[in-house]
Design an enzyme around this catalytic site. Structure first.
Site, short mmCIF file in Angstrom:
data_model
loop_
_atom_site.label_atom_id
_atom_site.label_comp_id
_atom_site.label_asym_id
_atom_site.label_seq_id
_atom_site.Cartn_x
_atom_site.Cartn_y
_atom_site.Cartn_z
CG HIS A 142 10.64 -81.95 -32.83
ND1 HIS A 142 9.88 -81.19 -31.97
CD2 HIS A 142 10.99 -81.13 -33.85
CE1 HIS A 142 9.78 -79.96 -32.43
NE2 HIS A 142 10.45 -79.89 -33.57
CB CYS A 143 7.48 -83.98 -37.40
SG CYS A 143 7.33 -83.96 -39.20
CB VAL A 144 12.02 -80.50 -39.16
CG1 VAL A 144 13.00 -80.52 -38.01
CG2 VAL A 144 12.31 -81.58 -40.15
CB VAL A 147 7.24 -76.29 -37.05
CG1 VAL A 147 8.27 -75.93 -38.08
CG2 VAL A 147 5.87 -75.86 -37.51
CG ASN A 148 3.49 -79.66 -32.71
OD1 ASN A 148 4.09 -79.60 -31.64
ND2 ASN A 148 2.17 -79.70 -32.80
#
Ligand SMILES: [Zn+2]
Ligand SMILES: [Zn+2]
Length: 293
Positions: A142-144, A147-148
């Site tokens: 999950h990549c901040v 945001v996805n």
């Protein structure tokens, strides 16, 4: 060409929250600072002034804007593309296809997996993301920053985003270097405003820092892509056993980038690749023929 097939506009509402908001603002701020330093402060005036260096300035500004457009394109595709949802009432197909190289069977000795949170079956390589609160096909992480979740259907876009951002930061660092050296000369401190000097200094340091960290990150992901492993699977696979999804670097690469070389450089897939490469849809993956499943 089928670039918008998995676009999910609701990701903007569901994902842009908490840390995500902060990261998007940070990305925009870094881009704005770099744009001001390279285009407005350093190279725009050289181009407009004409003279011997105008052609060089034109080339720098053209490269800068082309990379910026590619970064923006890839970024929006990572953010708004659904990484891959499990179909409702998904059931593991226990029947083997007969061709061991195309088998989609589960891990040796393991039962078909089930997610109690989603109350649905879990396809191979799928993981439940606690941030998105749903299962994601071939989940990488999950990549901040985007945001996805990064999964089966947007991993290529994420990699291209990394590569183009790296190239842009390398370009920025190199073209700001002469101005950065000038910064340490006494006479230059009188020719520029304190605000311009602060932005130039910030842009150079940020771009240099991103160049070095992105280089490490890209090297790590290239090693993962060529061995057909996700960031999660690195912790799951056993070093002593051949990784069952590693079907040779070329086929591994094609499972992420597709077979059409022209499409490798853009966040797109050909319709043919989407039809012929099941891994791009995220539910079935070829398995090495020498691994017993
Ligand atoms: Zn789940
Ligand atoms: Zn997620």
């Amino acid at each position: 060409m089928d670039c918008c097939r998995h676009v999910n506009p609701f990701r903007a509402c569901a994902g842009l929250r908490g840390l995500g908001y902060l990261m998007v603002a940070l990305v925009a701020a870094i881009a704005a600072v770099s744009y001001y330093a390279v285009v407005v402060y350093a190279w725009g005036p050289v181009l407009l002034g004409g003279g011997a260096h105008a052609a060089g300035a034109g080339a720098v500004l053209a490269a800068f804007h082309i990379l910026l457009a590619l970064i923006l394109w890839c970024y929006l595709m990572v953010v708004f593309t659904d990484p891959g949802a499990v179909p409702e009432n998904w059931r593991h197909d226990a029947e083997d296809s007969g061709d061991p190289a195309l088998s989609t069977s589960e891990d040796q000795g393991s039962h078909p997996r089930y997610c109690s949170r989603c109350q649905n079956g879990k396809p191979p390589r799928c993981h439940h993301c606690s941030v998105c609160d749903r299962c994601v096909l071939k989940m990488d992480h999950h990549c901040v920053w985007v945001v996805n979740c990064v999964g089966a259907r947007n991993y290529k876009y994420f990699l291209l985003f990394l590569v183009y951002t790296f190239l842009e930061t390398v370009l920025d660092t190199l073209v700001l270097l002469p101005n950065f050296i000038e910064f340490f000369r006494d006479e230059s401190r009188h020719s520029s405003s304190p605000g311009d000097i602060a932005i130039l200094f910030l842009a150079f340091v940020l771009n240099l820092a991103f160049t070095l960290s992105l280089l490490c990150f890209i090297a790590m992901h290239m090693s993962l892509v060529t061995s057909n492993t996700t960031s999660i699977e690195v912790h799951e696979r056993r070093k002593s056993v051949a990784w069952k999804y590693n079907v040779g670097w070329r086929r591994n690469l094609e499972q992420v980038f597709g077979t059409k070389k022209l499409f490798w450089f853009f966040p797109l897939y050909s319709t043919e690749d989407l039809r012929n490469i099941p891994a791009l849809r995220g539910l079935e993956f070829p398995i090495r023929s020498d691994v017993v499943v």
